[in-house]
Design an enzyme around this catalytic site. Sequence first.
Site, mmCIF file in Angstrom:
data_model
loop_
_atom_site.group_PDB
_atom_site.id
_atom_site.type_symbol
_atom_site.label_atom_id
_atom_site.label_comp_id
_atom_site.label_asym_id
_atom_site.label_seq_id
_atom_site.Cartn_x
_atom_site.Cartn_y
_atom_site.Cartn_z
ATOM 1 N N HIS A 88 27.464 -23.358 34.231
ATOM 2 C CA HIS A 88 27.252 -22.661 35.505
ATOM 3 C C HIS A 88 28.005 -21.329 35.545
ATOM 4 O O HIS A 88 29.018 -21.150 34.868
ATOM 5 C CB HIS A 88 27.592 -23.549 36.715
ATOM 6 C CG HIS A 88 29.053 -23.795 36.954
ATOM 7 N ND1 HIS A 88 29.532 -25.006 37.385
ATOM 8 C CD2 HIS A 88 30.151 -22.998 36.849
ATOM 9 C CE1 HIS A 88 30.845 -24.934 37.534
ATOM 10 N NE2 HIS A 88 31.243 -23.727 37.216
ATOM 11 N N ASP A 111 32.008 -16.245 45.092
ATOM 12 C CA ASP A 111 31.647 -17.440 45.856
ATOM 13 C C ASP A 111 32.766 -17.922 46.764
ATOM 14 O O ASP A 111 33.911 -17.459 46.676
ATOM 15 C CB ASP A 111 31.195 -18.566 44.900
ATOM 16 C CG ASP A 111 32.076 -18.684 43.657
ATOM 17 O OD1 ASP A 111 33.203 -18.150 43.670
ATOM 18 O OD2 ASP A 111 31.631 -19.301 42.676
ATOM 19 N N ASN A 150 29.278 -27.041 32.204
ATOM 20 C CA ASN A 150 27.828 -27.272 32.198
ATOM 21 C C ASN A 150 27.039 -25.955 32.171
ATOM 22 O O ASN A 150 25.841 -25.947 32.388
ATOM 23 C CB ASN A 150 27.416 -28.102 33.428
ATOM 24 C CG ASN A 150 27.704 -27.384 34.739
ATOM 25 O OD1 ASN A 150 28.216 -26.259 34.751
ATOM 26 N ND2 ASN A 150 27.383 -28.022 35.850
ATOM 27 N N GLU A 187 24.556 -23.911 39.682
ATOM 28 C CA GLU A 187 24.568 -25.078 38.799
ATOM 29 C C GLU A 187 23.257 -25.146 38.013
ATOM 30 O O GLU A 187 22.273 -24.479 38.377
ATOM 31 C CB GLU A 187 24.742 -26.358 39.642
ATOM 32 C CG GLU A 187 26.065 -26.452 40.383
ATOM 33 C CD GLU A 187 27.281 -26.685 39.490
ATOM 34 O OE1 GLU A 187 27.140 -26.762 38.252
ATOM 35 O OE2 GLU A 187 28.393 -26.786 40.044
HETATM 36 C C1 F6R Z 1 34.658 -19.102 40.199
HETATM 37 C C2 F6R Z 1 33.339 -19.512 39.745
HETATM 38 C C3 F6R Z 1 33.123 -20.545 38.685
HETATM 39 C C4 F6R Z 1 34.185 -20.565 37.581
HETATM 40 C C5 F6R Z 1 33.887 -21.655 36.564
HETATM 41 C C6 F6R Z 1 34.992 -21.769 35.525
HETATM 42 O O1 F6R Z 1 34.579 -18.126 41.215
HETATM 43 O O2 F6R Z 1 32.406 -19.017 40.261
HETATM 44 O O3 F6R Z 1 31.854 -20.355 38.099
HETATM 45 O O4 F6R Z 1 34.225 -19.319 36.965
HETATM 46 O O5 F6R Z 1 33.761 -22.894 37.190
HETATM 47 O O6 F6R Z 1 36.145 -22.244 36.148
HETATM 48 P P1 F6R Z 1 37.541 -22.273 35.400
HETATM 49 O O7 F6R Z 1 37.907 -20.850 35.128
HETATM 50 O O8 F6R Z 1 38.492 -22.910 36.379
HETATM 51 O O9 F6R Z 1 37.350 -23.052 34.147
#
Ligand code: F6R
Length: 248
Positions: free
Chosen positions: A138, A67, A136, A143
């Site tokens: 995701h 992303d 959450n 989301e």
């Molecule tokens: C990152 C992404 C997100 C993260 C998720 C966890 O490219 O797509 O889904 O993997 O938000 O983030 P962290 O690792 O910072 O807890």
Amino acid sequence: MKLQVFENYEQVSKHAAQILIEACRRQPQLVLGLATGSTPIGMYQEMIAAYQQGKVDFSRVTTFNLDEYYPIAPEHPQSFRRFMQEQLFDHVNINPEGIHFLCGTVQDIEQECRRYEEAIEAAGGIDIQVLGIGENGHIGFNEPGTPFHLGTHKVKLTETTIQANSRFFERMEDVPRFALTMGIRTIMHSRKLLLLANGEKKAAAIRAALNGPVTEDLPASVLQLHPDVTVIVDKAAAHLLEEVPDVL
Ligand code: F6R
């Protein structure tokens, strides 16, 4: 689904890196899907160390990141593209031509999403997709409530996410309101998925993803439907699971 529980973040990172390194040795033209965020940083450091010690050659690897913010310039200090340069790409020998990113400055978003899907297909599909998980549930920027059938698409970030991201930007108005992300469909098409999580804050999401019903309200629960998923977590992220396997 294979679940592997380790003592701590360092062990999670080492093990995840080992899986990628071994896959790359077996198949030098590996197509990797990569994630940003804090979770994979340790894994990237292990990959860099292995490369510097001459244990692995990434020169023929192709990468696709999950992303990117929208709008954002690739060279912006907070872009995911820049994050990947700093955390991995600048330190290993991945051919820059093999690095693929969603572009956060395009005008025609639909075309950009189509281009990305086609590029993944042209590369032969993703062999291993690395994923983190949001509190959450995701994955990518998908989301809760995102339909499982969506491919790469644009998302409007929630107020909470915008607030959370604002700590990285100088002014509130600079925080991107949108993002482009691989969809659940794109992620599920990968041949193998590697979900990493560490820390108590992720425990509820890990439990819901692994033990709860498969529902669009908890995007990571879709992973239960994939034939080849390895979940690599530390003890803290695993402790709410119905059955916690022995620590490795
Ligand atoms: C990152 C992404 C997100 C993260 C998720 C966890 O490219 O797509 O889904 O993997 O938000 O983030 P962290 O690792 O910072 O807890």
